[in-house]
Write a protein that holds these residues in place. Sequence first.
Motif, PDB file in Angstrom:
ATOM      1  N   VAL A 121      40.794  33.582  47.777  1.00 29.51           N
ATOM      2  CA  VAL A 121      40.439  34.593  46.791  1.00 29.51           C
ATOM      3  C   VAL A 121      38.936  34.551  46.571  1.00 29.51           C
ATOM      4  O   VAL A 121      38.322  33.486  46.606  1.00 29.51           O
ATOM      5  CB  VAL A 121      41.201  34.367  45.468  1.00 29.51           C
ATOM      6  CG1 VAL A 121      40.849  33.017  44.861  1.00 29.51           C
ATOM      7  CG2 VAL A 121      40.936  35.477  44.472  1.00 29.51           C
ATOM      8  N   SER A 123      35.244  37.095  45.077  1.00 21.06           N
ATOM      9  CA  SER A 123      34.644  38.330  44.576  1.00 21.06           C
ATOM     10  C   SER A 123      34.158  39.192  45.732  1.00 21.06           C
ATOM     11  O   SER A 123      33.721  40.323  45.525  1.00 21.06           O
ATOM     12  CB  SER A 123      33.464  37.992  43.663  1.00 21.06           C
ATOM     13  OG  SER A 123      32.535  37.165  44.354  1.00 21.06           O
ATOM     14  N   LYS A 125      34.880  40.953  49.628  1.00 19.91           N
ATOM     15  CA  LYS A 125      35.917  41.360  50.581  1.00 19.91           C
ATOM     16  C   LYS A 125      35.632  40.839  51.978  1.00 19.91           C
ATOM     17  O   LYS A 125      36.475  40.933  52.875  1.00 19.91           O
ATOM     18  CB  LYS A 125      36.028  42.883  50.618  1.00 19.91           C
ATOM     19  CG  LYS A 125      34.778  43.614  51.081  1.00 19.91           C
ATOM     20  CD  LYS A 125      35.005  45.127  51.109  1.00 19.91           C
ATOM     21  CE  LYS A 125      33.745  45.894  51.488  1.00 19.91           C
ATOM     22  NZ  LYS A 125      32.752  45.909  50.405  1.00 19.91           N
ATOM     23  N   LYS A 136      41.333  37.666  49.521  1.00 19.59           N
ATOM     24  CA  LYS A 136      41.822  38.679  48.583  1.00 19.59           C
ATOM     25  C   LYS A 136      40.753  38.880  47.514  1.00 19.59           C
ATOM     26  O   LYS A 136      40.167  37.908  47.011  1.00 19.59           O
ATOM     27  CB  LYS A 136      43.119  38.176  47.941  1.00 19.59           C
ATOM     28  CG  LYS A 136      43.538  38.929  46.696  1.00 19.59           C
ATOM     29  CD  LYS A 136      44.585  38.142  45.910  1.00 19.59           C
ATOM     30  CE  LYS A 136      44.867  38.825  44.583  1.00 19.59           C
ATOM     31  NZ  LYS A 136      45.802  38.046  43.752  1.00 19.59           N
ATOM     32  N   LEU A 137      40.479  40.132  47.130  1.00 17.85           N
ATOM     33  CA  LEU A 137      39.575  40.375  46.010  1.00 17.85           C
ATOM     34  C   LEU A 137      40.244  39.924  44.715  1.00 17.85           C
ATOM     35  O   LEU A 137      41.394  40.281  44.433  1.00 17.85           O
ATOM     36  CB  LEU A 137      39.216  41.862  45.926  1.00 17.85           C
ATOM     37  CG  LEU A 137      38.000  42.326  46.742  1.00 17.85           C
ATOM     38  CD1 LEU A 137      37.847  43.840  46.632  1.00 17.85           C
ATOM     39  CD2 LEU A 137      36.726  41.636  46.277  1.00 17.85           C
ATOM     40  N   ALA A 138      39.525  39.142  43.943  1.00 17.96           N
ATOM     41  CA  ALA A 138      40.091  38.557  42.730  1.00 17.96           C
ATOM     42  C   ALA A 138      40.494  39.633  41.725  1.00 17.96           C
ATOM     43  O   ALA A 138      39.734  40.571  41.452  1.00 17.96           O
ATOM     44  CB  ALA A 138      39.086  37.609  42.100  1.00 17.96           C
ATOM     45  N   GLU A 139      41.707  39.489  41.182  1.00 19.57           N
ATOM     46  CA  GLU A 139      42.172  40.353  40.104  1.00 19.57           C
ATOM     47  C   GLU A 139      41.887  39.693  38.757  1.00 19.57           C
ATOM     48  O   GLU A 139      41.509  38.515  38.680  1.00 19.57           O
ATOM     49  CB  GLU A 139      43.670  40.611  40.253  1.00 19.57           C
ATOM     50  CG  GLU A 139      44.058  41.313  41.542  1.00 19.57           C
ATOM     51  CD  GLU A 139      45.561  41.519  41.627  1.00 19.57           C
ATOM     52  OE1 GLU A 139      46.117  42.216  40.749  1.00 19.57           O
ATOM     53  OE2 GLU A 139      46.170  40.956  42.561  1.00 19.57           O
ATOM     54  N   ASP A 140      42.134  40.451  37.670  1.00 19.65           N
ATOM     55  CA  ASP A 140      41.859  39.912  36.342  1.00 19.65           C
ATOM     56  C   ASP A 140      42.652  38.639  36.071  1.00 19.65           C
ATOM     57  O   ASP A 140      42.135  37.669  35.509  1.00 19.65           O
ATOM     58  CB  ASP A 140      42.127  40.965  35.265  1.00 19.65           C
ATOM     59  CG  ASP A 140      43.504  41.617  35.378  1.00 19.65           C
ATOM     60  OD1 ASP A 140      44.277  41.265  36.308  1.00 19.65           O
ATOM     61  OD2 ASP A 140      43.812  42.484  34.540  1.00 19.65           O
ATOM     62  N   TRP A 141      43.921  38.621  36.529  1.00 24.89           N
ATOM     63  CA  TRP A 141      44.739  37.434  36.265  1.00 24.89           C
ATOM     64  C   TRP A 141      44.311  36.236  37.108  1.00 24.89           C
ATOM     65  O   TRP A 141      44.478  35.085  36.695  1.00 24.89           O
ATOM     66  CB  TRP A 141      46.225  37.737  36.443  1.00 24.89           C
ATOM     67  CG  TRP A 141      46.637  38.183  37.834  1.00 24.89           C
ATOM     68  CD1 TRP A 141      46.644  39.441  38.315  1.00 24.89           C
ATOM     69  CD2 TRP A 141      47.102  37.328  38.893  1.00 24.89           C
ATOM     70  NE1 TRP A 141      47.087  39.461  39.626  1.00 24.89           N
ATOM     71  CE2 TRP A 141      47.380  38.172  40.000  1.00 24.89           C
ATOM     72  CE3 TRP A 141      47.324  35.957  39.027  1.00 24.89           C
ATOM     73  CZ2 TRP A 141      47.848  37.679  41.221  1.00 24.89           C
ATOM     74  CZ3 TRP A 141      47.804  35.458  40.230  1.00 24.89           C
ATOM     75  CH2 TRP A 141      48.062  36.320  41.316  1.00 24.89           C
ATOM     76  N   ASP A 142      43.748  36.497  38.307  1.00 24.31           N
ATOM     77  CA  ASP A 142      43.179  35.403  39.102  1.00 24.31           C
ATOM     78  C   ASP A 142      42.007  34.774  38.355  1.00 24.31           C
ATOM     79  O   ASP A 142      41.879  33.541  38.285  1.00 24.31           O
ATOM     80  CB  ASP A 142      42.673  35.926  40.452  1.00 24.31           C
ATOM     81  CG  ASP A 142      43.780  36.324  41.399  1.00 24.31           C
ATOM     82  OD1 ASP A 142      44.715  35.526  41.573  1.00 24.31           O
ATOM     83  OD2 ASP A 142      43.707  37.426  41.970  1.00 24.31           O
ATOM     84  N   LEU A 185      33.142  43.366  43.298  1.00 23.98           N
ATOM     85  CA  LEU A 185      34.067  43.724  42.232  1.00 23.98           C
ATOM     86  C   LEU A 185      33.518  44.857  41.365  1.00 23.98           C
ATOM     87  O   LEU A 185      32.300  45.060  41.276  1.00 23.98           O
ATOM     88  CB  LEU A 185      34.343  42.510  41.342  1.00 23.98           C
ATOM     89  CG  LEU A 185      35.058  41.318  41.991  1.00 23.98           C
ATOM     90  CD1 LEU A 185      35.121  40.156  41.016  1.00 23.98           C
ATOM     91  CD2 LEU A 185      36.463  41.703  42.448  1.00 23.98           C
TER      92      LEU A 185
END
Length: 681
Positions: A121, A123, A125, A136-142, A185
């Motif tokens: 994971v 920030s 790509k 993987k591009l980090a999501e808010d929950w990551d 991001l």
Amino acid sequence: MSNDPLLQPFQLKHLTLKNRIMTTSHEPAYPEGGMPTDRYVAYHAERAKAGVALAMTAGSAAVSRDSPPVFNNILAYKDEVVPHIQRLTDALHEHGCAAMIQLTHLGRRTTWNKGDWLPSVSSSKHREPAHRAFPKLAEDWDIERIISDFADAAERMQAGGMDGIELQVYGHLIDQFWSPLTNDLDGPYGGATLNSRMKFPLDILAAIRDRVGEKFIVGLRYTADEAEAGGIDPAEGLEISKRLTATGKVDFLNVVRGRIHTDPAMTDLIPVQGMANAPHLDFAGAVKAATGMPTFHAAKIPDLATARHAVASGLLDMVGMTRAHMADPHIVRKLIEGREDDIRPCVGATYCLDRIYQAGEALCIHNAATGRELSMPHDITPSDTRKKVVVVGTGPAGLEAARVAAMRGHDVTVFEAAGDPGGQIRLTAQNPRRREMISIIDWRMSQCAARDVEFRFNTWAEAQDVTELNPDVVIIATGGMPNMELFESKQEQSLAISAWDMIAGDVAPAGNILIYDESGDHPALMAAETAANAGTKVEIMTPDRTFSPDIMAMNLVPYMRNLQDKDVTFTVTRRLLNVVRDGNQLTATIGTDYSDLKTEKSYDQVVVNYGTLPLDDLYFDLKPLSVNGGAVDHDALIAGNPQTISRNPEGSFQLFRIGDAVSARNTHAAIYDALRLMKDI
């Protein structure tokens, strides 16, 4: 009290560091199951008992499961790590050494097919070129989860008695967020502004402080200048440094300069031999001047003179001497005792780092006890019985045998056919960029001279020369000579020359050269540099799928930089089968292991690098006269017990051969051969 700037104490918050020398975060890859067990503890304790003020343990202890170690890192995300950290901390504190640890999330600087097979994971790509995993591009929950993981890990380290932690912020996830080169991001953590790019590290700092309180020491090891277009430049790096200071949550800044996403970038950040010493020291001093913060730094500071300048001139508060302490863990003790000349020098070979980046364990090229503290001594103890020891050969194996035998208190005589010591190391040092390697020889010669070892140079030792000395032990360290047979051909290639011939200048480069490399070590590329620098056309060929695999990443970089703008071609998966003369040229028959394909190609010169064959005539002449018939008890050798084999009751001495006189290996193997044999003689 000494007036030496390096021996002055330094107050870091509530913690008094007893001097200005530290080992910076590095992972020697000794953990077992992600835990710092006995070997790891012994490694750091050796340096602590010799006087290091601060040990920054771990290189990148992982805080999250989706940050699987790329080399054998400590797993800080497991609760079971706490008692192991406590044992490590206690071992350091026992010797008055402060104990801290570096925490990180690797982000894209790892891969998905390790550990729990979770996607990497980031920030960004883009995959990191060095580790090749598309993140993987980090999501808010990551982001929320990883912030919490950092706080959890910090709390574990505090529970394990550590004095503090350091966050790793160059090349890893935190840096990926705050660098404009690696933040793709949108939203509050996106790359549009410095404020948004710094939000992730600042949120991590806040979470850690909330968890561990104000007294626990927290710092960052970070890049304040990425030295790449579009990245963090010095002005922005100084602004970042000021903002970190202004938070009031940071207790020290450990400054680096550059990036580590490729082998060349990492080699600029962590310079190898032939590169300038302390290239980023003044920049680290600029950060200290701009912030007033306690400032640490390490980047090829190999000697006490450079370290002393860094402190005396106010550039640094604490000097990192990490590779130097791999070469000699007793630097501080020797400084205190006025024995600076006795310090085993770091030669910048970076064998230590290159090994861990190839999934090995960190070892020093010329201190075989480093990383083997549980079985190998750094201090040689005297023997109860004085013996007559004869050593033949003054390469690294022979000189290490002589040094250890002399420190054991034995009477040592050394024969050498050449006029100067060094063996293959002296040949290596012909390359200006690798000149530092000669310190491996010079240091051992000075150690032997201090202990009255007798040297007989320009003497080709025969069996009678050895037996006339009535030895108790004979060590054959005569090395080897280039192997000029091709694989399984049983026929010497008399029309080819060796890489040694080219390096030594015994044969001048011709116009169009094939350098055939089946060893994958330094001589082929050293010969290629010699030829290319002379303006010749060079083809480097190997039967392997990659070239020079034994040189490893960081040491390969200087060769590649030098050869890029010259007429040099690299050919893989091709095997040299034969060389015949065709008028003024040589015709090479070339095949491949992958099919029956054969081609022919003409060259002016063919250079072969295929290891060495032992120079062992003297060994076999002496073998019938020896007690043990040259045999080695491997079980005793590995267990650290004396050699007691008796195969010939009529023999008058023990006989052993070491290093390349046995088989073609490397400098570390030669020195390890000598140390583990001679420490029990």
